[in-house]
Write a protein that holds these residues in place. Sequence first.
Motif, PDB file in Angstrom:
ATOM      1  N   ASP A   9       0.861  -0.928   0.016  1.00 30.43           N
ATOM      2  CA  ASP A   9      -0.026   0.099   0.099  1.00 30.43           C
ATOM      3  C   ASP A   9       0.896   1.358   0.099  1.00 30.43           C
ATOM      4  O   ASP A   9       1.933   1.054   0.352  1.00 30.43           O
ATOM      5  CB  ASP A   9      -0.852  -0.113   1.265  1.00 30.43           C
ATOM      6  N   ASP A  10       0.361   2.363  -0.437  1.00 29.56           N
ATOM      7  CA  ASP A  10       1.150   3.546  -0.349  1.00 29.56           C
ATOM      8  C   ASP A  10       1.224   4.417   0.856  1.00 29.56           C
ATOM      9  O   ASP A  10       1.441   5.302   1.022  1.00 29.56           O
ATOM     10  CB  ASP A  10       0.869   4.466  -1.584  1.00 29.56           C
ATOM     11  N   ASP A  11       0.263   3.695   1.698  1.00 34.61           N
ATOM     12  CA  ASP A  11      -0.195   4.521   2.923  1.00 34.61           C
ATOM     13  C   ASP A  11       0.614   3.649   4.149  1.00 34.61           C
ATOM     14  O   ASP A  11       0.056   2.832   4.409  1.00 34.61           O
ATOM     15  CB  ASP A  11      -1.802   4.780   3.200  1.00 34.61           C
ATOM     16  N   PRO A  12       1.873   4.237   4.797  1.00 37.32           N
ATOM     17  CA  PRO A  12       2.430   3.291   5.741  1.00 37.32           C
ATOM     18  C   PRO A  12       1.597   3.207   6.943  1.00 37.32           C
ATOM     19  O   PRO A  12       1.663   2.202   7.740  1.00 37.32           O
ATOM     20  CB  PRO A  12       3.530   4.274   6.147  1.00 37.32           C
ATOM     21  N   ASN A  13       0.326   3.895   7.112  1.00 38.70           N
ATOM     22  CA  ASN A  13      -0.347   3.863   8.278  1.00 38.70           C
ATOM     23  C   ASN A  13      -1.382   2.688   8.253  1.00 38.70           C
ATOM     24  O   ASN A  13      -1.596   1.986   9.264  1.00 38.70           O
ATOM     25  CB  ASN A  13      -0.971   5.330   8.700  1.00 38.70           C
ATOM     26  N   ILE A  14      -1.702   2.541   7.126  1.00 38.06           N
ATOM     27  CA  ILE A  14      -2.650   1.348   6.789  1.00 38.06           C
ATOM     28  C   ILE A  14      -1.901   0.119   6.877  1.00 38.06           C
ATOM     29  O   ILE A  14      -2.365  -0.879   7.440  1.00 38.06           O
ATOM     30  CB  ILE A  14      -3.159   1.334   5.258  1.00 38.06           C
ATOM     31  N   THR A  30       5.564  -5.976   4.814  1.00 37.25           N
ATOM     32  CA  THR A  30       4.810  -4.705   4.208  1.00 37.25           C
ATOM     33  C   THR A  30       5.923  -4.262   3.216  1.00 37.25           C
ATOM     34  O   THR A  30       7.031  -4.344   3.399  1.00 37.25           O
ATOM     35  CB  THR A  30       4.281  -3.783   5.079  1.00 37.25           C
ATOM     36  N   ALA A  31       5.306  -3.579   2.117  1.00 36.31           N
ATOM     37  CA  ALA A  31       6.144  -2.753   1.234  1.00 36.31           C
ATOM     38  C   ALA A  31       5.296  -1.484   1.066  1.00 36.31           C
ATOM     39  O   ALA A  31       4.091  -1.531   0.465  1.00 36.31           O
ATOM     40  CB  ALA A  31       6.332  -3.631   0.032  1.00 36.31           C
ATOM     41  N   VAL A  32       5.821  -0.323   0.956  1.00 38.65           N
ATOM     42  CA  VAL A  32       5.240   0.948   0.644  1.00 38.65           C
ATOM     43  C   VAL A  32       5.346   1.285  -0.689  1.00 38.65           C
ATOM     44  O   VAL A  32       6.152   1.475  -1.309  1.00 38.65           O
ATOM     45  CB  VAL A  32       6.072   2.108   1.387  1.00 38.65           C
ATOM     46  N   GLY A  33       4.301   0.863  -1.184  1.00 41.46           N
ATOM     47  CA  GLY A  33       4.044   1.032  -2.747  1.00 41.46           C
ATOM     48  C   GLY A  33       4.412  -0.041  -3.596  1.00 41.46           C
ATOM     49  O   GLY A  33       5.198  -0.814  -3.447  1.00 41.46           O
ATOM     50  N   PRO A  34       4.276   0.067  -4.973  1.00 38.58           N
ATOM     51  CA  PRO A  34       4.397  -1.023  -5.969  1.00 38.58           C
ATOM     52  C   PRO A  34       5.891  -1.472  -6.225  1.00 38.58           C
ATOM     53  O   PRO A  34       6.176  -2.456  -6.272  1.00 38.58           O
ATOM     54  CB  PRO A  34       3.602  -0.856  -7.120  1.00 38.58           C
ATOM     55  N   GLU A  35       6.642  -0.302  -6.344  1.00 39.59           N
ATOM     56  CA  GLU A  35       8.191  -0.539  -6.631  1.00 39.59           C
ATOM     57  C   GLU A  35       8.898  -1.384  -5.443  1.00 39.59           C
ATOM     58  O   GLU A  35       9.582  -2.067  -5.880  1.00 39.59           O
ATOM     59  CB  GLU A  35       8.657   0.872  -6.937  1.00 39.59           C
ATOM     60  N   GLU A  36       8.596  -0.948  -4.111  1.00 37.72           N
ATOM     61  CA  GLU A  36       9.204  -1.554  -3.174  1.00 37.72           C
ATOM     62  C   GLU A  36       8.422  -3.121  -3.028  1.00 37.72           C
ATOM     63  O   GLU A  36       9.281  -4.005  -2.660  1.00 37.72           O
ATOM     64  CB  GLU A  36       8.990  -0.632  -1.723  1.00 37.72           C
ATOM     65  N   GLY A  37       7.325  -3.206  -3.348  1.00 40.06           N
ATOM     66  CA  GLY A  37       6.672  -4.517  -3.392  1.00 40.06           C
ATOM     67  C   GLY A  37       7.320  -5.555  -4.388  1.00 40.06           C
ATOM     68  O   GLY A  37       7.628  -6.570  -3.849  1.00 40.06           O
ATOM     69  N   LEU A  38       7.601  -4.942  -5.584  1.00 41.69           N
ATOM     70  CA  LEU A  38       8.257  -5.830  -6.502  1.00 41.69           C
ATOM     71  C   LEU A  38       9.636  -5.940  -6.372  1.00 41.69           C
ATOM     72  O   LEU A  38      10.159  -7.079  -6.465  1.00 41.69           O
ATOM     73  CB  LEU A  38       8.456  -4.978  -7.809  1.00 41.69           C
ATOM     74  N   ARG A  55      -5.306   1.665  -5.798  1.00 42.81           N
ATOM     75  CA  ARG A  55      -4.902   2.784  -6.263  1.00 42.81           C
ATOM     76  C   ARG A  55      -3.740   3.271  -5.469  1.00 42.81           C
ATOM     77  O   ARG A  55      -3.467   3.825  -4.461  1.00 42.81           O
ATOM     78  CB  ARG A  55      -5.769   3.945  -5.705  1.00 42.81           C
ATOM     79  N   MET A  56      -2.647   3.403  -6.445  1.00 44.54           N
ATOM     80  CA  MET A  56      -1.268   3.813  -5.978  1.00 44.54           C
ATOM     81  C   MET A  56      -0.476   4.380  -7.119  1.00 44.54           C
ATOM     82  O   MET A  56      -0.979   4.304  -8.468  1.00 44.54           O
ATOM     83  CB  MET A  56      -0.444   2.371  -5.593  1.00 44.54           C
ATOM     84  N   PRO A  57       0.544   5.324  -6.922  1.00 48.55           N
ATOM     85  CA  PRO A  57       1.115   6.050  -7.818  1.00 48.55           C
ATOM     86  C   PRO A  57       2.081   5.180  -8.546  1.00 48.55           C
ATOM     87  O   PRO A  57       2.310   3.990  -8.124  1.00 48.55           O
ATOM     88  CB  PRO A  57       1.697   7.187  -6.934  1.00 48.55           C
ATOM     89  N   VAL A  58       2.402   5.607  -9.869  1.00 49.99           N
ATOM     90  CA  VAL A  58       3.552   4.906 -10.379  1.00 49.99           C
ATOM     91  C   VAL A  58       2.689   3.622 -11.240  1.00 49.99           C
ATOM     92  O   VAL A  58       2.709   3.517 -12.357  1.00 49.99           O
ATOM     93  CB  VAL A  58       4.748   4.188  -9.875  1.00 49.99           C
ATOM     94  N   MET A  59       2.368   2.694 -10.498  1.00 50.74           N
ATOM     95  CA  MET A  59       1.201   1.757 -11.281  1.00 50.74           C
ATOM     96  C   MET A  59       0.224   1.363 -10.387  1.00 50.74           C
ATOM     97  O   MET A  59       0.490   1.364  -9.023  1.00 50.74           O
ATOM     98  CB  MET A  59       2.288   0.343 -11.570  1.00 50.74           C
ATOM     99  N   ASP A  60      -0.952   0.825 -10.770  1.00 47.05           N
ATOM    100  CA  ASP A  60      -1.980   0.579  -9.847  1.00 47.05           C
ATOM    101  C   ASP A  60      -1.811  -1.005  -9.377  1.00 47.05           C
ATOM    102  O   ASP A  60      -0.888  -1.409  -9.862  1.00 47.05           O
ATOM    103  CB  ASP A  60      -3.236   0.696 -10.459  1.00 47.05           C
ATOM    104  N   GLY A  61      -2.746  -1.315  -8.526  1.00 50.83           N
ATOM    105  CA  GLY A  61      -2.617  -2.726  -7.996  1.00 50.83           C
ATOM    106  C   GLY A  61      -2.683  -3.987  -8.969  1.00 50.83           C
ATOM    107  O   GLY A  61      -2.092  -4.681  -9.020  1.00 50.83           O
TER     108      GLY A  61
END
Length: 297
Positions: A9-14, A30-38, A55-61
């Motif tokens: 998720d792009d929200d660290p609190n979530i 956990t990973a903040v955003g899709p790039e960190e997830g990849l 809904r995330m920046p750079v690329m969606d889910g």
Amino acid sequence: MAEKILFVDDDPNILSSFKRTLRKHYDIETAVGPEEGLRAVRDNRSFALIISDLRMPVMDGIQFLSKVRETSPDTVRMILTGNADLQAAMDAVNHGNIFRFLTKPCPPETLILAIQAGLRQYRLVKAERDLLEKTLRGAIQVMADVLSLVNPEAFGRGSRVRRYAVDMGRRLQVQKVWQLETAAMLSQIGCVILPEEALHKIYNGQPLTAQEEQLFSMHPSVGAELIAKIPRLQDVSEIIAYQEKHFDGSGIPINDRRGDAIPMGARILKVVLDFDALETAGLPRAAALLQMKRRSG
């Protein structure tokens, strides 16, 4: 060892709230955003389940999980979103092969039930894959054992060229070296139609009778047809079928394929088979390589 679950998720609190809620039950990362997830998936391909925000920046889910599927096809993928609509759900299923589509806010009991279902699906996929791979390895080994009993000359040649083919495949960075290794090991399986004395002539560079020549020319297609009957070996079958095809399009099978249209594995196999034939006939390695370099086509 507990199966790993990745939340993206792009929200660290979530992400923190997911970790607090689920850490007693599951091994959560956990990973903040899709790039960190990849990056997490590339560094550790053993995630059983990945749950991503839509809904995330750079690329969606959906885009993110589609890329995950390429890297880690066994991982079960879920979407969690506060912007649920029919089109998003359809895209998730069609493009990302999403297992579940969950909406925010998602009650913990609903999320836990979805995770349990996802982990059951992961275990089922893994069990089926393990069974298929064991069956596949067993079928290949049985064929190799049969060849060693029926025609030791042919089995010996397959064993020799296997080592050459694997080494060349790795140097050329062939992606599925196991296919090349299997094709080399079973490249002579079609020789079961040949008498052993004919094979002895072939491997020692002695002339064949017309009938022996005809039978030998058939062995790649016979071998390819045998291999094609085993699931997941269609590419291996094609390599075996084209092992005597020349780069200029001559050779067998007789068709219009030439150059790069011939499978890379078959081209490697052709080279190592020719080299083995020259070496078996008594030529030193340097002389064998020199003779091969002089062969046009």
